[in-house]
Design a protein around this motif. Structure first.
Motif, PDB file in Angstrom:
ATOM      1  N   TYR A 142       0.804  -1.216   0.000  1.00  0.00           N
ATOM      2  CA  TYR A 142       0.000   0.000   0.000  1.00  0.00           C
ATOM      3  C   TYR A 142       0.839   1.270   0.000  1.00  0.00           C
ATOM      4  O   TYR A 142       0.332   2.343  -0.320  1.00  0.00           O
ATOM      5  N   SER A 146      -0.201   3.980  -2.735  1.00  0.00           N
ATOM      6  CA  SER A 146      -0.466   5.369  -2.353  1.00  0.00           C
ATOM      7  C   SER A 146       0.388   6.341  -3.165  1.00  0.00           C
ATOM      8  O   SER A 146      -0.089   7.389  -3.604  1.00  0.00           O
ATOM      9  N   LEU A 171      -7.468  -3.092   0.340  1.00  0.00           N
ATOM     10  CA  LEU A 171      -7.229  -2.762   1.749  1.00  0.00           C
ATOM     11  C   LEU A 171      -8.016  -3.691   2.671  1.00  0.00           C
ATOM     12  O   LEU A 171      -7.482  -4.207   3.656  1.00  0.00           O
ATOM     13  N   LYS A 176      -6.948  -4.050   6.327  1.00  0.00           N
ATOM     14  CA  LYS A 176      -6.741  -2.626   6.600  1.00  0.00           C
ATOM     15  C   LYS A 176      -8.083  -1.906   6.438  1.00  0.00           C
ATOM     16  O   LYS A 176      -8.262  -1.016   5.601  1.00  0.00           O
ATOM     17  N   GLU A 179      -8.302   2.017   7.076  1.00  0.00           N
ATOM     18  CA  GLU A 179      -7.810   2.793   5.946  1.00  0.00           C
ATOM     19  C   GLU A 179      -8.826   2.785   4.793  1.00  0.00           C
ATOM     20  O   GLU A 179      -9.067   3.802   4.137  1.00  0.00           O
ATOM     21  N   CYS A 182     -11.715   5.039   5.565  1.00  0.00           N
ATOM     22  CA  CYS A 182     -11.288   6.452   5.428  1.00  0.00           C
ATOM     23  C   CYS A 182     -11.329   6.881   3.961  1.00  0.00           C
ATOM     24  O   CYS A 182     -11.777   7.991   3.635  1.00  0.00           O
TER      25      CYS A 182
END
Length: 358
Positions: A142, A146, A171, A176, A179, A182
């Motif tokens: 990740y 990103s 994710l 995750k 994350e 979000c």
């Protein structure tokens, strides 16, 4: 783009007359064959051109490479590319190479090539960034995902919902969930309108984490925005409640799914059966299993394996063996976990194990 019939006519003409066209026409022929999916023939003509001392243009070379990619023939792609190492590398070549690297599981090498291209001002476009993001999501890297996301935006390519869905799915798959949630929330803040696919992906992630309250909140939010849950969305919620042992709520979602006109499927039935079995309710699972034939839903290997494991977990080995025999009679295979459960419960000798024909 040439039609299939035109390409066939050209092939027939060349094969029967022995006519030798000008190199420019042959190059056009290579492109037509590549676009039409006749990759082996395209490669043969391309190689024949080179053997006569003619260097095919960059456009022709890229066309045949792209044809190999579309036909998923990576071995042919790399064989051809070896012979093109000295030729010009343009933007289309970079796109082809990055896609080939990603398709072959070498996503990090693809990212390096992207960075090299960008240093030369060669921006491969939205689809290449999306391909790399998807590749890094699959391997759980990740940090690089990103980086590419930010680079993509910096070069004025804004991720679409499909790309964001891949990120959220990746994710969640790699645990995750915070994350992922979000990113999902930031989508709405950035002015995106998540569709049913994105909502279902996020609801699934929340259910897997056990955050059913948040999952239900998104469920009702989705409906309020005019997006009706489909069979997959229902199945996600049913699975989430069964995982928590909330059978009444799971049943309500299942009944609602049927009322909405969605038919029972092998997948939805397996969800219920696996849910019952994981909570020591193998008899209830078996009753549900028997109703499948009444509704015309065919069980598969997953159905049988779940039942056998459920019975073994409750030491109901005779029932497990009965289902096992039915599994074998249908020509299906027990999973390694199922076989181990039977062996463990029956404390079989090697000779008896062999008789299972696993």
């Amino acid at each position: 783009m040439a039609t299939n019939s035109a390409v066939k006519a050209a092939k027939s003409f060349l094969n029967t007359t022995g006519f030798s066209p000008e190199p420019t026409l042959l190059e056009q022929y290579v492109k037509c064959l590549s676009e039409d999916g006749l990759v082996e023939e395209a490669v043969d003509v391309y190689n024949a051109l080179k053997e006569t001392g003619i260097s095919p243009s960059v456009v022709t070379s890229n066309a045949v490479l792209l044809g190999c990619l579309k036909a998923r023939k990576l071995h042919l792609f790399w064989e051809l590319h070896k012979g093109m190492m000295e030729s010009e590398v343009d933007l289309e070549r970079i796109r082809c190479l990055i896609q080939a690297l990603c398709d072959g599981g070498e996503v990090s090498e693809g990212y390096e090539l992207l960075k090299q291209g960008l240093k030369q001002g060669l921006d491969p476009g939205h689809d290449v960034y999306a391909k790399l993001i998807s590749g890094f999501c699959k391997i759980g890297n990740y940090a690089c995902m990103s980086e590419i996301l930010h680079t993509m935006i910096a070069w004025n390519h804004f991720p679409n919902l499909y790309t964001y869905n891949e990120v959220i799915k990746g994710l969640c798959k790699n645990k995750k969930h915070v994350e992922a949630f979000c990113i999902f929330k930031s989508l709405k803040e950035k002015g995106y309108a998540p569709d049913r696919v994105v909502y279902t992906t996020m609801i699934h992630g929340l259910c897997e984490k056990g955050w059913l309250g948040s999952a239900r909140k998104l469920w009702f939010e989705m409906i309020k925005k005019g997006m009706q849950p489909n069979e997959l969305t229902y199945n996600v919620m049913i699975h989430g409640h069964l995982k928590r042992g909330e059978f009444v709520l799971a049943g309500e979602f299942y009944s609602e799914m049927l009322r909405k006109g969605y038919k029972e499927t092998t997948v939805s039935c397996n969800t219920v059966i696996s849910g019952f079995c994981s909570h020591g309710k193998s008899d209830e699972a078996f009753e549900f299993f028997k109703k499948m034939s009444e509704t015309g839903v065919a069980p598969d290997a997953i159905t049988y394996n779940a039942l056998i494991q459920g019975f073994c977990k409750e030491n109901k080995v005779e029932k497990g063996m009965k289902v096992y025999k039915e599994l074998k009679a249908l020509g299906l295979k027990p999973s390694v976990v199922t076989y181990a459960a039977l062996v463990r419960n029956l404390k079989m000798s090697d000779s008896v194990e062999t008789s299972l024909n696993f």
